[in-house]
Design a protein around this motif. Sequence first.
Motif, PDB file in Angstrom:
ATOM      1  N   ASP A  60       0.801  -1.219   0.000  1.00 10.09           N
ATOM      2  CA  ASP A  60       0.000   0.000   0.000  1.00 10.09           C
ATOM      3  C   ASP A  60       0.833   1.269   0.000  1.00 10.09           C
ATOM      4  O   ASP A  60       0.370   2.316  -0.423  1.00 10.09           O
ATOM      5  CB  ASP A  60      -0.943   0.012   1.198  1.00 10.09           C
ATOM      6  N   THR A  61       2.061   1.197   0.479  1.00  5.94           N
ATOM      7  CA  THR A  61       2.860   2.410   0.613  1.00  5.94           C
ATOM      8  C   THR A  61       3.716   2.713  -0.615  1.00  5.94           C
ATOM      9  O   THR A  61       4.330   3.770  -0.677  1.00  5.94           O
ATOM     10  CB  THR A  61       3.784   2.312   1.835  1.00  5.94           C
ATOM     11  N   ARG A  62       3.782   1.827  -1.558  1.00  8.32           N
ATOM     12  CA  ARG A  62       4.602   2.065  -2.749  1.00  8.32           C
ATOM     13  C   ARG A  62       3.705   2.507  -3.887  1.00  8.32           C
ATOM     14  O   ARG A  62       2.741   1.840  -4.232  1.00  8.32           O
ATOM     15  CB  ARG A  62       5.355   0.792  -3.128  1.00  8.32           C
ATOM     16  N   TRP A  63       4.055   3.603  -4.530  1.00  9.40           N
ATOM     17  CA  TRP A  63       3.184   4.216  -5.534  1.00  9.40           C
ATOM     18  C   TRP A  63       3.026   3.370  -6.779  1.00  9.40           C
ATOM     19  O   TRP A  63       2.033   3.449  -7.467  1.00  9.40           O
ATOM     20  CB  TRP A  63       3.666   5.615  -5.882  1.00  9.40           C
ATOM     21  N   ASN A  64       3.993   2.536  -7.121  1.00 12.35           N
ATOM     22  CA  ASN A  64       3.912   1.765  -8.349  1.00 12.35           C
ATOM     23  C   ASN A  64       3.851   0.258  -8.098  1.00 12.35           C
ATOM     24  O   ASN A  64       4.181  -0.529  -8.970  1.00 12.35           O
ATOM     25  CB  ASN A  64       5.100   2.095  -9.254  1.00 12.35           C
ATOM     26  N   SER A  65       3.430  -0.160  -6.936  1.00 12.27           N
ATOM     27  CA  SER A  65       3.505  -1.574  -6.592  1.00 12.27           C
ATOM     28  C   SER A  65       2.520  -2.441  -7.380  1.00 12.27           C
ATOM     29  O   SER A  65       2.838  -3.577  -7.714  1.00 12.27           O
ATOM     30  CB  SER A  65       3.317  -1.771  -5.092  1.00 12.27           C
ATOM     31  N   TYR A  66       1.325  -1.931  -7.700  1.00 11.26           N
ATOM     32  CA  TYR A  66       0.406  -2.713  -8.529  1.00 11.26           C
ATOM     33  C   TYR A  66       0.987  -2.913  -9.922  1.00 11.26           C
ATOM     34  O   TYR A  66       0.903  -3.994 -10.493  1.00 11.26           O
ATOM     35  CB  TYR A  66      -0.956  -2.031  -8.635  1.00 11.26           C
ATOM     36  N   LEU A  67       1.601  -1.876 -10.450  1.00  9.00           N
ATOM     37  CA  LEU A  67       2.250  -1.964 -11.754  1.00  9.00           C
ATOM     38  C   LEU A  67       3.389  -2.977 -11.716  1.00  9.00           C
ATOM     39  O   LEU A  67       3.509  -3.816 -12.608  1.00  9.00           O
ATOM     40  CB  LEU A  67       2.775  -0.592 -12.173  1.00  9.00           C
ATOM     41  N   ASN A  68       4.220  -2.935 -10.670  1.00  5.73           N
ATOM     42  CA  ASN A  68       5.331  -3.883 -10.548  1.00  5.73           C
ATOM     43  C   ASN A  68       4.839  -5.315 -10.447  1.00  5.73           C
ATOM     44  O   ASN A  68       5.430  -6.229 -11.015  1.00  5.73           O
ATOM     45  CB  ASN A  68       6.196  -3.542  -9.335  1.00  5.73           C
TER      46      ASN A  68
END
Length: 86
Positions: A60-68
Amino acid sequence: MNLCVGDIFKASPAYKLVLDQALKLAAYFKNANHKYFIGQLRDIQGEIYGKCIQPAIPGDTRWNSYLNCCQSLISTKNALRVRIFL
């Protein structure tokens, strides 16, 4: 940014289903109880790509984690397909 991407996936039932399945798949290959299958995936990735691509789980805290997460699974797609047909 991660919240915006998350909202896009939540707005469409099809996208939501794909994201949920991607998260389950990434979590499966992160679970230490599945060492044999993780090893098999790494062996096949080594044959196809010459390197191991670790499936990513979004945070939840990483802005591009869904993309990664989605990119790591797309990169692993051929290795997963090979394993299914063997």
